[in-house]
Each structure stands twice: as C-alpha cells, then as structure tokens.
Design a protein around this motif. Structure first.
Motif, PDB file in Angstrom:
ATOM      1  N   MET A 105       2.420   6.398  58.456  1.00 43.98           N
ATOM      2  CA  MET A 105       1.178   6.262  57.703  1.00 43.98           C
ATOM      3  C   MET A 105       0.386   7.549  57.922  1.00 43.98           C
ATOM      4  SD  MET A 105       0.157   2.321  58.664  1.00 43.98           S
ATOM      5  CE  MET A 105      -1.030   2.080  57.346  1.00 43.98           C
ATOM      6  N   ILE A 106      -0.324   7.982  56.896  1.00 42.34           N
ATOM      7  CA  ILE A 106      -1.115   9.216  57.020  1.00 42.34           C
ATOM      8  C   ILE A 106      -2.451   8.867  57.652  1.00 42.34           C
ATOM      9  CG2 ILE A 106      -2.204  11.127  55.811  1.00 42.34           C
ATOM     10  CD1 ILE A 106      -0.032  10.989  53.736  1.00 42.34           C
ATOM     11  N   ARG A 107      -2.676   9.393  58.832  1.00 36.96           N
ATOM     12  CA  ARG A 107      -3.871   9.098  59.610  1.00 36.96           C
ATOM     13  C   ARG A 107      -5.026   9.996  59.142  1.00 36.96           C
ATOM     14  NH1 ARG A 107      -3.185   6.777  64.541  1.00 36.96           N
ATOM     15  NH2 ARG A 107      -4.807   8.148  65.403  1.00 36.96           N
ATOM     16  N   LEU A 108      -6.136   9.377  58.768  1.00 40.53           N
ATOM     17  CA  LEU A 108      -7.286  10.136  58.269  1.00 40.53           C
ATOM     18  C   LEU A 108      -8.515   9.902  59.137  1.00 40.53           C
ATOM     19  CD1 LEU A 108      -7.107   9.467  54.405  1.00 40.53           C
ATOM     20  CD2 LEU A 108      -6.164  11.404  55.669  1.00 40.53           C
ATOM     21  N   LYS A 109      -9.292  10.969  59.303  1.00 36.86           N
ATOM     22  CA  LYS A 109     -10.632  10.885  59.858  1.00 36.86           C
ATOM     23  C   LYS A 109     -11.572  11.506  58.834  1.00 36.86           C
ATOM     24  CE  LYS A 109      -9.379  10.936  64.773  1.00 36.86           C
ATOM     25  NZ  LYS A 109      -9.649  11.548  66.093  1.00 36.86           N
ATOM     26  N   ILE A 110     -12.431  10.684  58.256  1.00 36.84           N
ATOM     27  CA  ILE A 110     -13.282  11.141  57.161  1.00 36.84           C
ATOM     28  C   ILE A 110     -14.668  11.470  57.707  1.00 36.84           C
ATOM     29  CG2 ILE A 110     -14.313  10.532  54.945  1.00 36.84           C
ATOM     30  CD1 ILE A 110     -11.961   8.670  54.460  1.00 36.84           C
ATOM     31  N   ALA A 111     -15.057  12.733  57.561  1.00 39.41           N
ATOM     32  CA  ALA A 111     -16.348  13.194  58.074  1.00 39.41           C
ATOM     33  C   ALA A 111     -17.233  13.706  56.948  1.00 39.41           C
ATOM     34  CB  ALA A 111     -16.130  14.286  59.125  1.00 39.41           C
ATOM     35  N   VAL A 112     -17.101  13.098  55.772  1.00 43.02           N
ATOM     36  CA  VAL A 112     -17.985  13.421  54.648  1.00 43.02           C
ATOM     37  C   VAL A 112     -18.728  12.153  54.264  1.00 43.02           C
ATOM     38  CG1 VAL A 112     -16.581  15.328  53.793  1.00 43.02           C
ATOM     39  CG2 VAL A 112     -16.084  13.004  53.018  1.00 43.02           C
ATOM     40  N   PHE A 135      -2.492   5.035  53.928  1.00 39.81           N
ATOM     41  CA  PHE A 135      -3.395   5.798  54.776  1.00 39.81           C
ATOM     42  C   PHE A 135      -4.010   4.871  55.822  1.00 39.81           C
ATOM     43  CE2 PHE A 135      -3.262   7.840  50.636  1.00 39.81           C
ATOM     44  CZ  PHE A 135      -3.023   9.174  50.965  1.00 39.81           C
ATOM     45  N   TYR A 136      -4.338   5.458  56.967  1.00 40.15           N
ATOM     46  CA  TYR A 136      -4.878   4.686  58.091  1.00 40.15           C
ATOM     47  C   TYR A 136      -6.146   5.361  58.588  1.00 40.15           C
ATOM     48  CZ  TYR A 136      -5.270   2.847  62.848  1.00 40.15           C
ATOM     49  OH  TYR A 136      -5.728   2.271  64.005  1.00 40.15           O
ATOM     50  N   ASN A 137      -7.200   4.587  58.727  1.00 42.28           N
ATOM     51  CA  ASN A 137      -8.468   5.110  59.208  1.00 42.28           C
ATOM     52  C   ASN A 137      -8.415   5.257  60.724  1.00 42.28           C
ATOM     53  OD1 ASN A 137     -11.089   5.809  59.764  1.00 42.28           O
ATOM     54  ND2 ASN A 137     -12.021   4.183  58.542  1.00 42.28           N
ATOM     55  N   ALA A 138      -8.250   6.497  61.176  1.00 47.10           N
ATOM     56  CA  ALA A 138      -8.071   6.775  62.604  1.00 47.10           C
ATOM     57  C   ALA A 138      -9.356   7.219  63.279  1.00 47.10           C
ATOM     58  CB  ALA A 138      -6.996   7.859  62.779  1.00 47.10           C
ATOM     59  N   VAL A 155      -5.452  13.851  59.996  1.00 49.07           N
ATOM     60  CA  VAL A 155      -6.003  14.714  58.952  1.00 49.07           C
ATOM     61  C   VAL A 155      -7.511  14.499  58.944  1.00 49.07           C
ATOM     62  CG1 VAL A 155      -6.029  15.288  56.504  1.00 49.07           C
ATOM     63  CG2 VAL A 155      -3.902  14.530  57.586  1.00 49.07           C
ATOM     64  N   TYR A 156      -8.232  15.546  59.252  1.00 46.54           N
ATOM     65  CA  TYR A 156      -9.682  15.486  59.362  1.00 46.54           C
ATOM     66  C   TYR A 156     -10.274  16.009  58.056  1.00 46.54           C
ATOM     67  CZ  TYR A 156     -14.164  15.828  61.884  1.00 46.54           C
ATOM     68  OH  TYR A 156     -15.457  15.656  62.313  1.00 46.54           O
ATOM     69  N   ILE A 157     -10.939  15.136  57.297  1.00 44.46           N
ATOM     70  CA  ILE A 157     -11.519  15.527  56.011  1.00 44.46           C
ATOM     71  C   ILE A 157     -12.981  15.879  56.235  1.00 44.46           C
ATOM     72  CG2 ILE A 157     -11.993  14.827  53.644  1.00 44.46           C
ATOM     73  CD1 ILE A 157      -9.678  12.908  53.791  1.00 44.46           C
ATOM     74  N   GLY A 175       1.641  17.896  63.212  1.00 39.93           N
ATOM     75  CA  GLY A 175       1.869  17.337  64.535  1.00 39.93           C
ATOM     76  C   GLY A 175       0.636  17.319  65.405  1.00 39.93           C
ATOM     77  N   ASP A 176      -0.473  17.830  64.919  1.00 41.38           N
ATOM     78  CA  ASP A 176      -1.728  17.844  65.664  1.00 41.38           C
ATOM     79  C   ASP A 176      -2.831  17.571  64.651  1.00 41.38           C
ATOM     80  OD1 ASP A 176      -3.657  18.187  67.625  1.00 41.38           O
ATOM     81  OD2 ASP A 176      -2.725  19.997  68.438  1.00 41.38           O
ATOM     82  N   GLU A 177      -4.079  17.767  65.032  1.00 36.60           N
ATOM     83  CA  GLU A 177      -5.141  17.583  64.055  1.00 36.60           C
ATOM     84  C   GLU A 177      -5.101  18.717  63.039  1.00 36.60           C
ATOM     85  OE1 GLU A 177      -8.828  15.190  64.507  1.00 36.60           O
ATOM     86  OE2 GLU A 177      -9.605  17.169  65.048  1.00 36.60           O
TER      87      GLU A 177
END
Length: 349
Positions: A105-112, A135-138, A155-157, A175-177
């Motif tokens: 799953m594509i791990r996302l961190k949404i900062a917008v 997608f997964y809210n990480a 993935v940090y948005i 493999g990292d942020e």
C-alpha cells in the motif's frame, strides 16, 4: 515467504488474470490551445541520474524487483508498504541497492490543508476507484516498525518550500521518506480539475510509472524538440532505454504525458504536428499498468493478505467473486477467509 506471480498469469488460478499486452489506438487531439498547467518536475536522486547516464535506466537491474512478482514476507502487514525486508547486509564497498520500487500500500503523510488537501483527497479517491492501488494514511505511524525495526517508507505531500519552486515527485518507492511537492502558486489555482490531475500524475510517478514521453519507442509517435527547454528540464525528454516495462502502444492519453508547451514552447508534438494537451484523467493504459503491478490490499493489524471487494486484472477486467477468493486463498497458503477482526484503525484523510 510466498511467491506472488503476477508478471505472467498465475498457474494455480483457473482463469488467466493477466493476458497479453493490449494495443490502444492513438487518440489524436486537435485543439490548438493548451492550458499552461502547474509547473511539474519528476525528481531523481543523484544516484539514479548517474545510473541513467551510465546504463540507460535510473534503476539498475537488481533494483527492479516489483510488487507483482516478488517474495512477500509473511510477517509484514500490507500497510507497511513493503514486500521484502531491506537488505541489512554490511558491505565494505559498493552501493546498497533498494529492494524494489513498487509498494504493497502506498503510505501517505498529507501536510497540506484547505483547497489543496481537497484536491489531494479527490486524486486519491479517483485512483482507488479505478485501479488496484490502495493508499494508507501513515500520519500517526512511527518511523520504524515497532516489532521488526524496519524503516517504513512514506510519501510526504507538502507545499513547495519556496515561492516559484516547481512541484515534483519521485518515481517509485525509494525505501525512505520521499516527497510530493506542490508549487505555492497552486494555492490560487482556480481550475480544480487541473490541480487534481497534477496530484494524480505525481501519485502515478510514486507508484512506479515513468512519463510517457520517455518510452524507448516514443520517436515513432512524437516529435521532440528541446531547444526551448531549459537545460535543467531536458531530462524529462531523455528516453529510458533499459530495465523498463511498457504496457500497450504509446499512449497519447496518459496522464503522465507532457503537454506541448509544458516544459518549453513546442517541445513535444504528435508526429503529424498536432499539439498535445495535458491529460486530466487516467487513461485505460494508465489503469492497466497500475492494475498489472498492484493488488488492492486491506489494511490489517495481522499479516493476512486480504483483498478489497473489487480486484482488477491487468486488462482492467473486474474479477468475479470466485476468482477474487481463489486469488486471496493463493496469497494466504490456501485460506480464502480472513480472520475475524484484525483490521487496522484507519485515520481519515
């Protein structure tokens, strides 16, 4: 370890899940105008750019394991975003290659926030609705797995750090942020559809899709002229010649295809001279690529590999319920039935 064989059809299944490549006719676009769109760059690490120059591909051959034909560690949860543990072997000399560039799953961190976040959530919804990507809210997850100590990829948005900075995203899992940066001018962007398409394109890159104009056979379909393209943007038109995978014919409808004036005036046109407009939706072949390499896993606290109710094969065909259960059994040592409970707590976007 369980072998997930998706590059070819699964021999254990009674139906062929992934058939041969299907060709798609070019849909020639005839409009003579083009919206400028948000400035966008596909990002590569210095290591990847060096590989590209030396080998014709940003990724080396031993980095091309993927989510559709790799070993899935039975102790990893789907939402960890990994198919295999990173290689922890100490080397006296040499690079430490990434294990693969696709995800579970594509791990996302949404900062917008606000209008921008709404566009991000809409882009996520459209991709999940039409493909196997999940997608997964990480945002609340620790940086490392508490049991195995694995550095979890994310993935940090975020908004671009400075005014005038071009929006960007990396190709595949590093493999990292890693980051999707959205240019600050998007805060005043009035065309919501183009903003959603911007995010969808970035997420397709993150999922492992190269941009369509980088195909090895692109010269049969488009004319490239980079004289008006700034030197720092010309790599967007450099072909990927090794270690790539293509689905179907050149796709003029791909959301990843550059518009005629996107990186420089008249930098790319169809062979007949027709301008290329920026595509705002996933094409059928975009969906086929994502469906070929991904499965729609459900986030669980345990390690059972549960599939979502809707699963597509590599030609965008929805599997029947019996096919879905047979595939789910294959992924779980013959057990088609998920354990009761065990679902991860999902954090809303």
């Amino acid at each position: 370890m369980k072998q997930i064989g998706f590059i070819c059809s699964l021999a254990l299944l009674t139906v062929t899940l992934f058939s041969c490549e299907q060709e798609e006719s070019l849909n020639v676009q005839t409009s003579e105008t083009e919206s400028k769109g948000l400035p966008y760059q596909t990002a590569y690490t210095e290591y990847q750019l060096k590989n590209w120059t030396e080998t014709g591909s940003p990724y080396l051959e031993n980095e091309l394991d993927n989510a559709a034909a790799t070993l899935k560690a039975p102790y990893l949860r789907s939402q960890d975003g990994l198919f295999k543990l990173p290689d922890a072997q100490t080397r006296a000399f040499g690079v430490n290659p990434q294990q693969n560039r696709f995800w579970t799953m594509i791990r996302l961190k949404i900062a917008v926030t606000g209008y921008i976040k709404d566009a991000v959530v809409e882009a996520i919804s459209r991709i999940e609705e039409n493909t196997n990507i999940r997608f997964y809210n990480a945002i609340n997850d620790p940086e490392t797995d508490p049991v195995y100590g694995i550095k979890l990829p994310n993935v940090y948005i975020r908004m671009a750090l400075t005014n005038g900075q071009t929006g960007s995203s990396y190709v595949g899992r590093l493999g990292d942020e890693q980051y999707i940066s959205i240019p600050k001018e998007a805060e005043s962007w009035e065309n919501e559809e183009e903003l959603v398409a911007f995010v969808m394109r970035a997420l397709c890159n993150v999922a492992g899709m190269y941009n369509e104009q980088q195909r090895n056979d692109r010269d049969n379909f488009v004319i490239i002229d980079t004289k008006n393209v700034p030197s720092y943007n010309r790599y967007h038109f450099t072909k990927i010649t090794n270690n790539f995978y293509s689905r179907g014919a050149f796709d003029s409808n791909s959301i990843t295809l550059a518009g005629t004036n996107e990186f420089g005036l008249n930098s790319i046109k169809l062979k007949d001279g027709t301008m290329i407009l920026k595509n705002l939706e996933l094409s059928n072949l975009d969906k086929a690529f994502l469906n070929y390499f991904y499965l729609p896993f459900v986030a669980r606290k345990d390690t059972y590999s549960e599939l979502a109710p809707v699963v597509y094969d590599g030609n965008n065909r929805k599997l029947s319920e019996s096919e879905r259960l047979e595939l789910q059994a294959y992924l779980n040592n013959g057990n088609p039935t998920p354990p009761t409970g065990g679902y991860a707590d999902i954090v809303p976007w």
